[in-house]
Design an enzyme around this catalytic site. Structure first.
Site, PDB file in Angstrom:
ATOM      1  N   CYS A  35      34.101  42.541  34.584  1.00  0.00           N
ATOM      2  CA  CYS A  35      33.984  43.575  33.682  1.00  0.00           C
ATOM      3  C   CYS A  35      33.892  42.906  32.259  1.00  0.00           C
ATOM      4  O   CYS A  35      34.073  41.619  31.833  1.00  0.00           O
ATOM      5  CB  CYS A  35      35.368  44.135  33.592  1.00  0.00           C
ATOM      6  SG  CYS A  35      35.624  44.872  35.282  1.00  0.00           S
ATOM      7  N   GLY A  61      29.087  43.951  34.000  1.00  0.00           N
ATOM      8  CA  GLY A  61      29.522  45.028  34.724  1.00  0.00           C
ATOM      9  C   GLY A  61      28.619  46.181  34.325  1.00  0.00           C
ATOM     10  O   GLY A  61      28.347  46.662  33.338  1.00  0.00           O
ATOM     11  N   ASN A 135      39.843  43.029  32.377  1.00  0.00           N
ATOM     12  CA  ASN A 135      38.944  42.271  33.211  1.00  0.00           C
ATOM     13  C   ASN A 135      39.984  41.184  33.819  1.00  0.00           C
ATOM     14  O   ASN A 135      40.718  40.548  33.228  1.00  0.00           O
ATOM     15  CB  ASN A 135      38.015  41.455  31.982  1.00  0.00           C
ATOM     16  CG  ASN A 135      37.162  40.493  32.663  1.00  0.00           C
ATOM     17  OD1 ASN A 135      36.722  39.330  31.782  1.00  0.00           O
ATOM     18  ND2 ASN A 135      37.012  40.538  33.800  1.00  0.00           N
ATOM     19  N   GLY A 136      39.416  41.169  35.216  1.00  0.00           N
ATOM     20  CA  GLY A 136      40.192  40.352  36.188  1.00  0.00           C
ATOM     21  C   GLY A 136      40.890  41.057  37.438  1.00  0.00           C
ATOM     22  O   GLY A 136      40.418  42.058  37.794  1.00  0.00           O
ATOM     23  N   TYR A 275      27.756  30.817  35.821  1.00  0.00           N
ATOM     24  CA  TYR A 275      26.874  32.029  36.188  1.00  0.00           C
ATOM     25  C   TYR A 275      26.860  33.318  35.216  1.00  0.00           C
ATOM     26  O   TYR A 275      26.100  33.909  34.705  1.00  0.00           O
ATOM     27  CB  TYR A 275      26.828  32.291  37.641  1.00  0.00           C
ATOM     28  CG  TYR A 275      26.401  33.661  38.238  1.00  0.00           C
ATOM     29  CD1 TYR A 275      25.066  34.023  38.157  1.00  0.00           C
ATOM     30  CD2 TYR A 275      27.228  34.539  38.640  1.00  0.00           C
ATOM     31  CE1 TYR A 275      24.416  35.079  38.581  1.00  0.00           C
ATOM     32  CE2 TYR A 275      26.523  35.987  38.964  1.00  0.00           C
ATOM     33  CZ  TYR A 275      25.295  36.034  38.835  1.00  0.00           C
ATOM     34  OH  TYR A 275      24.791  37.412  39.413  1.00  0.00           O
ATOM     35  N   CYS A 415      37.502  34.197  45.914  1.00  0.00           N
ATOM     36  CA  CYS A 415      37.967  33.849  44.810  1.00  0.00           C
ATOM     37  C   CYS A 415      39.190  35.412  44.652  1.00  0.00           C
ATOM     38  O   CYS A 415      38.551  36.537  44.972  1.00  0.00           O
ATOM     39  CB  CYS A 415      36.896  34.475  43.652  1.00  0.00           C
ATOM     40  SG  CYS A 415      37.744  34.678  41.921  1.00  0.00           S
TER      41      CYS A 415
HETATM   42  S1  SF4 Z   1      37.853  31.036  42.443  1.00  0.00           S
HETATM   43 FE1  SF4 Z   1      35.828  30.429  41.516  1.00  0.00          FE
HETATM   44  S2  SF4 Z   1      35.166  32.443  40.713  1.00  0.00           S
HETATM   45 FE2  SF4 Z   1      37.466  32.422  41.057  1.00  0.00          FE
HETATM   46  S3  SF4 Z   1      38.358  32.341  38.987  1.00  0.00           S
HETATM   47 FE3  SF4 Z   1      38.405  30.155  40.155  1.00  0.00          FE
HETATM   48  S4  SF4 Z   1      36.240  29.302  39.587  1.00  0.00           S
HETATM   49 FE4  SF4 Z   1      36.210  31.435  39.014  1.00  0.00          FE
END
Ligand code: SF4
Length: 500
Positions: A35, A61, A135-136, A275, A415
């Site tokens: 987001c 997003g 965001n999160g 990315y 993640c």
């Molecule tokens: S698991 Fe990977 S994508 Fe998720 S917060 Fe950690 S570094 Fe970022």
């Protein structure tokens, strides 16, 4: 993988009926952005500036967009599904009056992509109006929601962010700031927030600082936003990042900072650098472009090869490919051109496959490839199928050798902090060895940067970054309730993940 524009190609094609022989395809990226946040206080055209800011944050997003504005007395809101330019027109912006506004671009991280889940969320309650954009991903959203429902709270969405609104609206607190300092430490996970009250904008960053949040200034106005590219579009000056665990309250008295959380070691999402973030942004104390260029240089040292030309997978591979070229001395070329006008949906011949989709989106430049030994640099490999298709088209354009180089380590773990990777069984690095991936991609050589190499490209101490999707080391422990769709599963008849 292409991640820098709002329209991404990917592996998922959902077909709906269309005139005979043709079909409408919806294209989903391999990894879904999360987001973008924007907030502004003390500007007569707050909503219009929020619109521009969201436009710059579109890459974070693309499913829905929304703005809530306030004139100090009342709030107005407009949200919709789709890209910012589709959701807002002159009429909608003219209705969003006031000197304060917050905005959000969303890719679903918790809850499905539905209009009811689009943000900002806005409610009226005993202390007035409040709107929130998040965001999160909260890893304890289900626990909190269970507790709230047991006390009689009624929810309208299936997203974790609504839990925050309910906690903030608790009538036991006489003042909003009390509610804020009581609520925030109860949240666990990744949360950068912008909150709007009638005459106040508030920015919050969780104690781990997983997601970015910036403070900028534009004349007398204060701006909050996910990335500095949203300040640049306004001609606003970057002031500083909101610190992990910091809450900034912006109102008529200026900007004030409070710290309601116990101190924690930061764990900035390193994948933002790889990315998500735009290369023209700065986050976590580093220029994204420079980090990516350093990744490319390191990649060239870790995985050298004799070759004639280095090409990026545009656009997110550009900076790393440039770094690889500078370090290796192998000339940089644009060996693939991207069509920036492919929307989220397009009509294609029914019999065509994702290879056709890849060709619509990326076309190889034969003159730069024919007879050459080519190094192809991309930011990541997820499922591998999109990458394979692109590499095939490079081969068909006459490349003599193809050497694939990837500027992040293999992605092997999910993640729980707001990034929507495919399941483990779909991640190619989980199911294939390096040699098997090379064979699958049909390339002459393959090299991923090491985790050590990835961490060497950022300027902060290595322990201040989250690398869990590569290393499996999660900075915050989580339980079975941490899934993106957990609040929907709760109502779908599936077993409650906690009360088994
Ligand atoms: S698991 Fe990977 S994508 Fe998720 S917060 Fe950690 S570094 Fe970022």
């Amino acid at each position: 993988m292409d991640g820098q524009t709002p329209v991404n190609s990917g592996d998922t094609i959902l077909n709906s009926s269309h005139p005979v022989g043709w079909e409408l395809s919806i294209v989903s990226p391999d990894i879904k952005e999360h987001c973008g946040l924007f907030g502004i206080y003390r500007h007569p055209a707050a909503a219009r500036l929020a619109y521009l800011g969201l436009f710059a944050l579109q890459h974070r997003g693309e499913e829905s967009a929304g703005i809530v504005a306030s004139d100090g007395q009342a709030m107005t809101k407009h949200i919709g599904m789709g890209l910012v330019e589709d959701v807002f027109g002159e009429e909608e912006l003219a209705r969003l009056k006031g000197h304060a506004a917050i905005g959000h671009t969303r890719y679903s991280t918790t809850g499905s992509s539905l209009l009811k889940n689009a943000q900002p969320l806005q409610v009226e309650y005993s202390r007035g109006g409040i709107a929130i954009a998040h965001n999160g991903n909260l890893i304890n959203a289900l626990l909190l929601r269970d507790e709230l429902e047991a006390r009689g709270s009624i929810f309208q969405t299936t997203i974790d962010s609504e839990v925050i609104l309910h906690l903030l609206a608790d009538p036991q607190f006489a003042h909003f700031e009390e509610a804020l300092t009581d609520t925030l430490p109860k949240l666990r996970g990744a949360f950068s927030l912008v909150i709007l009250r009638e005459d106040e904008v508030i920015g919050v960053r969780d104690p781990n600082g997983f997601r970015p949040l910036w403070i900028g200034s534009l004349g007398e106005a204060t701006v909050l936003c996910s990335e500095t590219c949203a300040l640049d579009i306004l001609g606003a000056k970057p002031v500083r990042e909101v610190e992990p665990g910091e809450v900034v309250i912006v109102n008529r008295d200026g900007l004030r900072s409070i710290r309601p959380f116990p101190k924690a070691t930061p764990s900035h999402c390193i994948f933002e650098h790889v990315y998500f973030a735009r290369p023209d942004s700065a986050i976590f104390g580093d220029s994204v472009h420079q980090v990516r260029q350093r990744l490319g240089r390191r990649l060239a040292r870790e995985h050298p090869v004799d070759a004639d030309v280095v090409i990026p997978v545009p656009d997110s591979g550009n900076s790393a490919a440039l770094g690889y070229s500078l370090e290796s001395g192998i000339p940089f070329e644009f060996g693939m051109m991207r069509n920036h006008y492919v929307g989220r949906t397009f009509i294609q011949p029914r019999q065509q496959t994702r290879e056709f989709q890849a060709r619509v989106k990326f076309n190889p430049v034969s003159a730069a490839l024919k007879g050459k030994r080519v190094v192809v640099v991309d930011d990541s490999i997820v499922r591998g199928t999109t990458c394979k298709t692109r590499l095939k088209s490079i081969r068909e354009s006459g490349a003599r050798e193809i050497h694939m180089r990837v500027s992040c380590p293999p992605i092997m773990h999910p993640c729980f902090y707001g990034i929507d990777f495919p399941t483990k069984s779909e991640l190619i690095a989980c199911t294939h060895s390096l040699e098997e991936i090379r064979t699958f991609l049909e390339v002459d050589s393959l090299g991923f940067i090491s985790l050590e190499g990835l961490l060497s490209a950022v300027s902060g101490p290595r322990e201040s970054y989250c690398t869990a999707c590569y290393s499996g080391k999660y900075p915050l422990p989580f339980g079975p309730e941490a899934s993106k769709y957990i609040l929907e599963r709760k109502f779908s008849g599936e077993a409650h993940p906690i009360k088994r």
